[in-house]
Every structure is written in C-alpha cells, then in structure tokens.
Design an enzyme around this catalytic site. Structure first.
Site, PDB file in Angstrom:
ATOM      1  N   LYS A  12      18.602 -57.010  38.580  1.00 55.11           N
ATOM      2  CA  LYS A  12      17.346 -56.361  38.185  1.00 55.11           C
ATOM      3  C   LYS A  12      17.412 -55.886  36.752  1.00 55.11           C
ATOM      4  CE  LYS A  12      13.550 -54.151  39.852  1.00 55.11           C
ATOM      5  NZ  LYS A  12      12.881 -54.876  38.787  1.00 55.11           N
ATOM      6  N   LYS A  40      23.631 -48.390  35.352  1.00 51.49           N
ATOM      7  CA  LYS A  40      22.497 -47.530  35.705  1.00 51.49           C
ATOM      8  C   LYS A  40      22.191 -47.611  37.201  1.00 51.49           C
ATOM      9  CE  LYS A  40      19.128 -47.949  32.812  1.00 51.49           C
ATOM     10  NZ  LYS A  40      17.913 -48.410  32.104  1.00 51.49           N
ATOM     11  N   LYS A  73      18.828 -58.478  32.402  1.00 48.14           N
ATOM     12  CA  LYS A  73      17.847 -58.154  31.356  1.00 48.14           C
ATOM     13  C   LYS A  73      17.296 -59.449  30.794  1.00 48.14           C
ATOM     14  CE  LYS A  73      16.239 -54.413  29.327  1.00 48.14           C
ATOM     15  NZ  LYS A  73      16.066 -53.109  29.972  1.00 48.14           N
TER      16      LYS A  73
HETATM   17  P1  NAD Z   1       6.964 -49.539  24.370  1.00 48.45           P
HETATM   18  O1  NAD Z   1       6.829 -50.855  23.727  1.00 48.45           O
HETATM   19  O2  NAD Z   1       5.959 -49.108  25.387  1.00 48.45           O
HETATM   20  O3  NAD Z   1       7.032 -48.368  23.271  1.00 48.45           O
HETATM   21  C1  NAD Z   1       7.888 -48.308  22.168  1.00 48.45           C
HETATM   22  C2  NAD Z   1       7.208 -47.465  21.107  1.00 48.45           C
HETATM   23  O4  NAD Z   1       8.129 -47.214  20.038  1.00 48.45           O
HETATM   24  C3  NAD Z   1       5.988 -48.174  20.478  1.00 48.45           C
HETATM   25  O5  NAD Z   1       4.883 -47.292  20.502  1.00 48.45           O
HETATM   26  C4  NAD Z   1       6.448 -48.482  19.056  1.00 48.45           C
HETATM   27  O6  NAD Z   1       5.382 -48.488  18.128  1.00 48.45           O
HETATM   28  C5  NAD Z   1       7.423 -47.344  18.808  1.00 48.45           C
HETATM   29  N1  NAD Z   1       8.390 -47.596  17.743  1.00 48.45           N
HETATM   30  C6  NAD Z   1       8.953 -48.766  17.376  1.00 48.45           C
HETATM   31  N2  NAD Z   1       9.816 -48.578  16.349  1.00 48.45           N
HETATM   32  C7  NAD Z   1       9.769 -47.250  16.065  1.00 48.45           C
HETATM   33  C8  NAD Z   1      10.438 -46.427  15.119  1.00 48.45           C
HETATM   34  N3  NAD Z   1      11.318 -46.923  14.255  1.00 48.45           N
HETATM   35  N4  NAD Z   1      10.172 -45.088  15.121  1.00 48.45           N
HETATM   36  C9  NAD Z   1       9.290 -44.559  15.992  1.00 48.45           C
HETATM   37  N5  NAD Z   1       8.626 -45.293  16.901  1.00 48.45           N
HETATM   38  C10 NAD Z   1       8.865 -46.622  16.940  1.00 48.45           C
HETATM   39  O7  NAD Z   1       8.451 -49.510  24.981  1.00 48.45           O
HETATM   40  P2  NAD Z   1       9.019 -48.621  26.167  1.00 48.45           P
HETATM   41  O8  NAD Z   1       8.857 -49.370  27.436  1.00 48.45           O
HETATM   42  O9  NAD Z   1       8.492 -47.224  26.029  1.00 48.45           O
HETATM   43  O10 NAD Z   1      10.586 -48.661  25.821  1.00 48.45           O
HETATM   44  C11 NAD Z   1      11.169 -47.798  24.861  1.00 48.45           C
HETATM   45  C12 NAD Z   1      12.668 -47.721  25.112  1.00 48.45           C
HETATM   46  O11 NAD Z   1      12.902 -47.268  26.442  1.00 48.45           O
HETATM   47  C13 NAD Z   1      13.403 -49.064  24.991  1.00 48.45           C
HETATM   48  O12 NAD Z   1      14.701 -48.822  24.487  1.00 48.45           O
HETATM   49  C14 NAD Z   1      13.500 -49.525  26.423  1.00 48.45           C
HETATM   50  O13 NAD Z   1      14.598 -50.399  26.632  1.00 48.45           O
HETATM   51  C15 NAD Z   1      13.726 -48.203  27.131  1.00 48.45           C
HETATM   52  N6  NAD Z   1      13.387 -48.219  28.554  1.00 48.45           N
HETATM   53  C16 NAD Z   1      12.142 -48.550  28.998  1.00 48.45           C
HETATM   54  C17 NAD Z   1      11.866 -48.514  30.367  1.00 48.45           C
HETATM   55  C18 NAD Z   1      10.487 -48.783  30.917  1.00 48.45           C
HETATM   56  O14 NAD Z   1      10.293 -48.566  32.121  1.00 48.45           O
HETATM   57  N7  NAD Z   1       9.514 -49.194  30.110  1.00 48.45           N
HETATM   58  C19 NAD Z   1      12.872 -48.173  31.277  1.00 48.45           C
HETATM   59  C20 NAD Z   1      14.142 -47.837  30.792  1.00 48.45           C
HETATM   60  C21 NAD Z   1      14.381 -47.854  29.429  1.00 48.45           C
END
Ligand code: NAD
Length: 471
Positions: free
Chosen positions: A69, A93, A105
C-alpha cells in the site's frame, strides 16, 4: 538530496541506527531494508499534436504483509530513489500503526499544473493500464492512494480503469483508496492525514514531563503553530488544530512565500482568500516575511512542514526555533539536519508516525470495500434500541426524566465519520504510547524517530520469523 546521501539511503541509515538497539539478525535487517520490486515505466501520452514520453514508477518495498500500500505522487521531483525511499517509509509506517500492509509507492514525473484535466486523465488511465498489465495493482496485490499532486479525482480514474479490465471481480472497488465518497470512498479520508497529525501532536503534548524538557506547559491548547504547504495535509492540520485544539496559527507558507501574524491567522478565511486570489500574500493582518522557507525559521511552539522533502537542511537547521517539529510531509528534514535539531533539544515527531493517519483511514476504506457495506449499517439500529432500553431503565429506577436532546445523544449509534475518526484517534494515541514505552525501555535512545523505527522493526521481524523464512 541532503549532502551526498540519497533519500533511500538516509532511510536505510535510520533503520541501521535503530537496529543496533534490537537483537534482530543483520541478514534479516538487510531483507527488511531491501526494495522487493521496482517497476520503471515509460509510456507515451498525446499532448496537442505530438506525443510526450512520461516517466513513472511503482515500487513494492516489502511483501511481509499483503497487499502492499502507498500513495501515487505527481511531481517533477519524482525519480526512482525518491519512490523507493517513500515506499520503504510506508513499510515502517504501516507496521508502526498496525495496518496489515507491506509498503509501496508510485510516482509520475510531471508537474500537474502544466496539463489539462483531460491530459491528466489520459496519463492516469495509461499508468493504471500499465500497472494492470504487470499485475502491480489489485485489492490483494497493491493498493494505491493519493499523495502529493493527486487526490480523489485521480483515484476515481484509477478505479474506473481497473474495473474496465477486471469486470466482475467482486472486490475490485478495493483496488485503490482515497476515492470520492460517492465512488466507494469513506467519509473522513480526505482530512485523515491532517487529522492524524493533530491527534499525534496533541498526544505528545499531553505528557507534562516531556513538555517540561522543551520549556512548554502540557497541552496543545493555546500553543503557537507554523505550517508550510497548504495542500491536503497542511490545510487540514492547520484547520483542525485551530478548530479543535485551540492552537494559534501564527505563520503559513506556500510556493509564493511566507506570511506571519503573531496574533493568529484565521485558516478558513486564508484558504478562501488564496482560492480567490491565487496567493496567500496580502491576506489582511499578515506580514509578508519572505520566500517559502522563511516561515520555517519563525519562533513558535510547533512547526509543521507539510509540503515536500528536504526543506530543513544543515544550512537552515541552526536557525530553526520551534520546540516541536511534526513531519507531516515525508522526509522534510534531511539526514544531516536531524542531529542538529536533536542537539538543540527539539522534539521531532517523525513522518512515518505523524502522517500515518492517511494510510490508517485508507485501511478502513479498504475494509469497508471488502465488506461491501458502510460501517455502522448493521449495528446502528440495534445499538439505538439497546441504549434506549438502558435510558428507560435508568428513568424507571431514578424516577427522573432524561431530556429529549440528552436521550438523542445517548441512544444514537456511531455514524461512519464518527467511527472513522475514533478509530484514527485511537490508532495515533496507541502508536505514540508504544513509541514512548520503547523510549523508556531503551534509555540509550535519545530521539523519537529511532524509538519508532525500533517498534516497527520488531513487528516486521516477528512477521518474517513467524513465516519461517528466518529462524
Ligand atoms: P498536496 O499536493 O495536496 O499539497 C502540497 C502543497 O505544498 C501544495 O499546496 C503546494 O503548492 C505546496 N508547496 C509546494 N512546494 C512548496 C514550498 N516549497 N513551500 C511551501 N509550500 C509548497 O500534497 P499533500 O497530499 O498535502 O502532501 C504533502 C506531503 O504530505 C507530501 O510529502 C506527502 O508525501 C505527504 N503525505 C500525504 C498524505 C496524503 O494523504 N495526502 C499522506 C501521508 C503523507
């Protein structure tokens, strides 16, 4: 990448450090660290009158539990090393929060904002087709989910493409999670990662002696927070912390820069402002303090990097003033910055713990899909009648009347969202206390990340040993 070490190697180094506090045989540690399957894809997509070759990956890091997953990321930063590192983090995790999956992934090396919705749909459907052809997707094989740059829309395209190939497969709806609620998704998945981040920080701050060490009083209420990245994870962390934890959000950052208001920023209004204006800069009452990294250096109690990896490096780590850093993004602190922050006495809540809420609720969605019914559907009416019976009996025994609103509250069965959130809350609290117990059992471990890796490694090793693969 941090210094000379790749993201995947840095995850491996953390594992090695944790392994030295266990008696797991070195050969088994090597097997746990290795990526079992790496699929590297190149496929064409029509863009205008021409074709573009798209680079994509799916990595299944560990098969000690099945299915595997992990999310699918759309970003220009995607490469094989990054996807392997993120797949490995998924393994640790899932083990940490007792979600019975191996880690995986996926990634597509694109900037989604450069494509039309139609082109993104073609790319997503073609990628899914490749996964089907290689037997890299299925409810019992490998189950993708959203990550950076993807969301429920992409998950719905994946489901539809999968079902076109596997017509009649009874459990096909469990081939992907993070789907829209109307397409066999689950309520609460969209905000699950951010909600989990909030529950994890709140649990950490509940322990008075731990908070004393960093000069804070116990409890999350009234504390100051800075969030980097206002996508799915960052915006939900900020919103829920403000609404349910009474946290003061004093700084926020996005691609366009950082803003600050020591009195607090109303997150809901700020998100509406960004939607209308395409930027957070200029939001009333806030000061524009610099580029996207500036907010990280603000004086605050809790810092939440929620954008991408490698944001806190050995260059800016000495200037970080936060007392607690919750790694909502994966890998936001580089391997060489980590010891600098620990040396400063900072509490780091590691990514594979603090952002585990997403995979936890994805697991609930998968269970819902395999059981083919909504949580609570079978037992809600039964519980309602049972609780009514209790209230009637109490009224009869005390001679007092329970008022209508109280009776309604006491006799209702849990709704899907209530059950999902309580399962998530319990998961985050239980995992934190397992990590804390590990820290108590190993006085030589000085940081939460190492203790969390020890917890995960012990669980994964015991799976391998019970399979009879390692004596
Ligand atoms: P997303 O695409 O919804 O949001 C990311 C945001 O970060 C965007 O709004 C983007 O504009 C902003 N961003 C990009 N570069 C930036 C910078 N230099 N400074 C400030 N903002 C910046 O992505 P997400 O799903 O929220 O994922 C974010 C992180 O969380 C990633 O590392 C992802 O692997 C991790 N994550 C996500 C999930 C999930 O359920 N979506 C689960 C676990 C971990």
């Amino acid at each position: 990448m941090s210094g000379h070490i790749s993201f995947f190697d840095s995850v491996g180094n953390y594992v090695d450090k944790a392994a030295s506090f266990t008696d797991i045989p070195p050969g088994l540690i090597e097997q746990i660290k290795a990526c079992n399957l790496v699929l590297r894809l190149r496929f064409p997509v029509r863009v205008g009158d021409d074709y573009e070759v798209i680079e994509a990956y799916r990595v299944q890091h560990s098969h000690h539990r099945l299915p595997t997953k992990g999310g699918i990321r759309y970003a220009e930063s995607v490469d094989q090393d990054e996807v392997m590192a993120l797949a490995a983090l998924m393994t640790y995790k899932c083990a940490l929060v007792d979600v019975p999956f191996g880690g995986a992934k996926g990634g597509i090396k694109i900037n989604p904002s450069k494509y039309t919705i139609g082109q993104l749909e073609s790319i997503t459907r073609r990628y899914t087709t490749e996964l089907v052809k290689k037997n890299f997707i299925g409810p019992g094989i490998d189950v993708p989910a959203p990550d950076y740059g993807t969301g429920p829309r992409e998950m719905a395209w994946i489901l539809d493409t999968y079902q076109a190939f596997r017509h009649g497969e009874i459990d096909s709806i469990g081939c992907v999670t993070g789907k829209p609620v109307t397409q066999n998704g689950i309520r609460g998945r969209a905000e699950a990662t951010g909600r989990g981040v909030f529950y994890g920080i709140r649990e950490c701050m509940r322990h008075e002696d731990d908070m004393k060490k960093v000069g804070l009083t116990k409890g999350i209420e009234g504390k100051t927070m800075v969030v980097q990245g206002l996508g799915n994870v960052g915006s939900n962390t900020a919103l829920i912390s403000q609404r349910e934890g009474d946290v003061r959000i004093i700084g926020l950052s996005e691609r366009e820069g950082s803003i600050y208001n020591p009195k607090g920023i109303d997150v809901e209004q700020l998100l509406a402002y960004r939607k209308a204006n395409g930027t957070i800069i200029g939001f009333p009452g806030t000061e524009h303090i610099g580029g996207p990294l500036a907010a990280l250096e603000l004086e605050c109690d809790i810092l939440v990097p929620a954008a991408l990896e490698n944001q806190i490096t050995s260059e800016n780590a000495p200037r970080i003033k936060a007392k607690i850093i919750a790694e909502a993004a994966n890998g936001p602190i580089t391997a060489d910055a980590d010891p600098i922050l620990i040396q400063k006495g900072c509490i780091i809540l590691p990514d594979f713990y603090i952002n585990a809420g997403g995979v936890t609720v994805s697991y609930f969605e998968w269970l819902k899909n395999l059981s083919h019914h909504r949580f609570g559907r079978l037992e809600n009416r039964f519980h309602h009648d049972q609780f009514n019976g209790f209230v009637n009996k109490i009224e009869e025994m005390t001679g007092k009347t329970v008022d209508k609103r109280e009776r309604e509250f006491l006799t209702r069965g849990g709704t899907e969202i209530e059950l999902v959130n309580s399962g998530l809350e319990d998961t985050m609290i239980t995992a934190y206390n397992q990590i804390r117990d590990t820290l108590k059992d190993h006085p030589n471990i000085t940081d939460i990340r190492t203790a969390a890796f020890v917890c995960s490694l012990k669980k994964i090793a015991s799976d391998y040993i019970s399979m009879g693969i390692f004596p």
